[in-house]
Design an enzyme around this catalytic site. Structure first.
Site, PDB file in Angstrom:
ATOM      1  CB  SER A  45      -1.046  -0.097   1.207  1.00 23.60           C
ATOM      2  OG  SER A  45      -1.965   0.892   1.150  1.00 23.60           O
ATOM      3  CG  ASP A 183      -4.266  -1.315   0.162  1.00 27.46           C
ATOM      4  OD1 ASP A 183      -3.318  -1.999   0.279  1.00 27.46           O
ATOM      5  OD2 ASP A 183      -4.514  -0.291   0.620  1.00 27.46           O
TER       6      ASP A 183
END
Length: 335
Positions: A45, A183
């Site tokens: 991320s 993500d």
């Protein structure tokens, strides 16, 4: 002689990655460019953005500036009234933010650089929601790895940061056709174990006889409900609010840290986790995955410097940087 395979792992955490970036900036002031000190850089991320930037040769100071300058436009809703409106949009209608500003910022930073242009091996977890399975973008560092070298860094960064309900799903072209990604923090917010897997799969007893792993946390909110008798136990998504996502990713990172401590008891190597500094109750009001107001940024900068002062000259951290791996002259001791 065989040496130590050095791994850097950087947690996810939205804008709180600024905390990690500050620590890395301080590390570079003391030990030199990060990419020269590690064989593998892993990031999930926001940690994926940092990992890709470092692996491409970008100074950590530029990454800090990126977060300070681009954060408020990527996460624009700082007014409490507008945050509340977009929170309900996030619950009921669509993602809280458009990815347009994030995409533009990543393209500006990485331009046309590809994974093959990185100066050291990189590993970035995502989730392929087309197939419903974890997906790891990484350098083609072995003859058997031929998939990702031509992938744009900006594409990989956008995919690993596509946090569900915060940003839209990212569609990328693959050898199997168009597929969609979100993500990597859904399963590997702390990517340390993936770095270990890469070492044991490809490098154990192949020029290296041990590993060093430096894991850097983002700034944890430590979301909690300290008075059980006052908590409404049947909580909906909206009553959990942002504490739900923060609790999920923080506890996942803590669990991986515990796994790593267990592993290093039985397998030769050296593991260090630079943890989050504590936040006061007042500071917690300003810190969140998408809180990019000036006060939040100031707190994250200060906390990053505090953590650096605590950790940079610890013997456990110094040991990781004690030897500098060079292409033609291995493990030359730093002066």
């Amino acid at each position: 002689m065989p040496g130590c395979y050095r791994i850097l792992a950087i947690d996810g955490g939205g804008i709180k990655g600024l905390y990690s970036a500050v620590i890395l900036e301080e590390i570079e002031k003391v030990y030199g460019p990060v990419y020269q000190n590690f064989n593998l850089i892993c990031g999930t991320s926001t940690g994926g953005i940092i990992a890709l930037a470092l692996a491409s040769g970008m100074p950590a100071s530029d990454i800090v500036r990126f977060y300070k300058e681009k954060g408020p436009s990527i996460f624009p809703y700082q007014n409490p009234f507008y945050r509340k409106i977009h929170y309900f949009k996030q619950i009921l209608i669509k993602s809280k933010y458009s990815s347009n500003q994030l995409k533009l910022a990543l393209e500006e930073v990485f331009q046309d650089k590809k994974i093959e242009d990185c100066k050291t091996t990189v590993l970035i977890p995502t989730v392929n929601v087309t197939t419903g399975s974890p997906y790891v973008f990484k350098s083609d560092h072995q003859p058997t790895l031929t998939r990702d070298s031509k992938r744009l860094l900006s594409e990989v960064a956008l995919a690993t940061t596509a946090a569900p309900t915060y940003f839209p799903i990212v569609e990328l072209q693959t050898k199997e056709g168009p597929q969609q990604f979100v993500d990597g923090g859904l399963w590997a917010n702390n990517p340390s174990l993936l770095g270990m897997q890469e070492y044991f799969t490809y490098y154990l007893n192949k020029g290296f006889d041990s590993y060093c792993l430096l894991s850097i946390s983002s700034l944890n909110e430590h979301a909690r409900f300290p008075e059980p008798h006052k908590v409404w136990k049947s909580k909906s998504f909206s009553s959990w609010g942002n504490k739900l996502i923060s609790t999920m990713i923080d506890t996942q990172s803590f669990a991986v840290d515990n796994h790593m401590k267990f592993i290093t008891k039985y397998l030769p190597g050296h593991y260090v986790r630079i943890t989050s500094t504590e936040l006061s109750d007042q500071e917690k009001k300003y810190i969140g995955l998408d809180r990019a107001c000036p006060t939040a940024i100031s707190i994250m900068l200060d906390k990053g410097v505090q953590a650096s002062k605590k950790w940079l000259f610890e013997d456990s951290v110094r040991k990781i940087f004690e030897y500098h791996n060079q292409e033609d002259e291995k493990y030359v001791k730093l002066s």
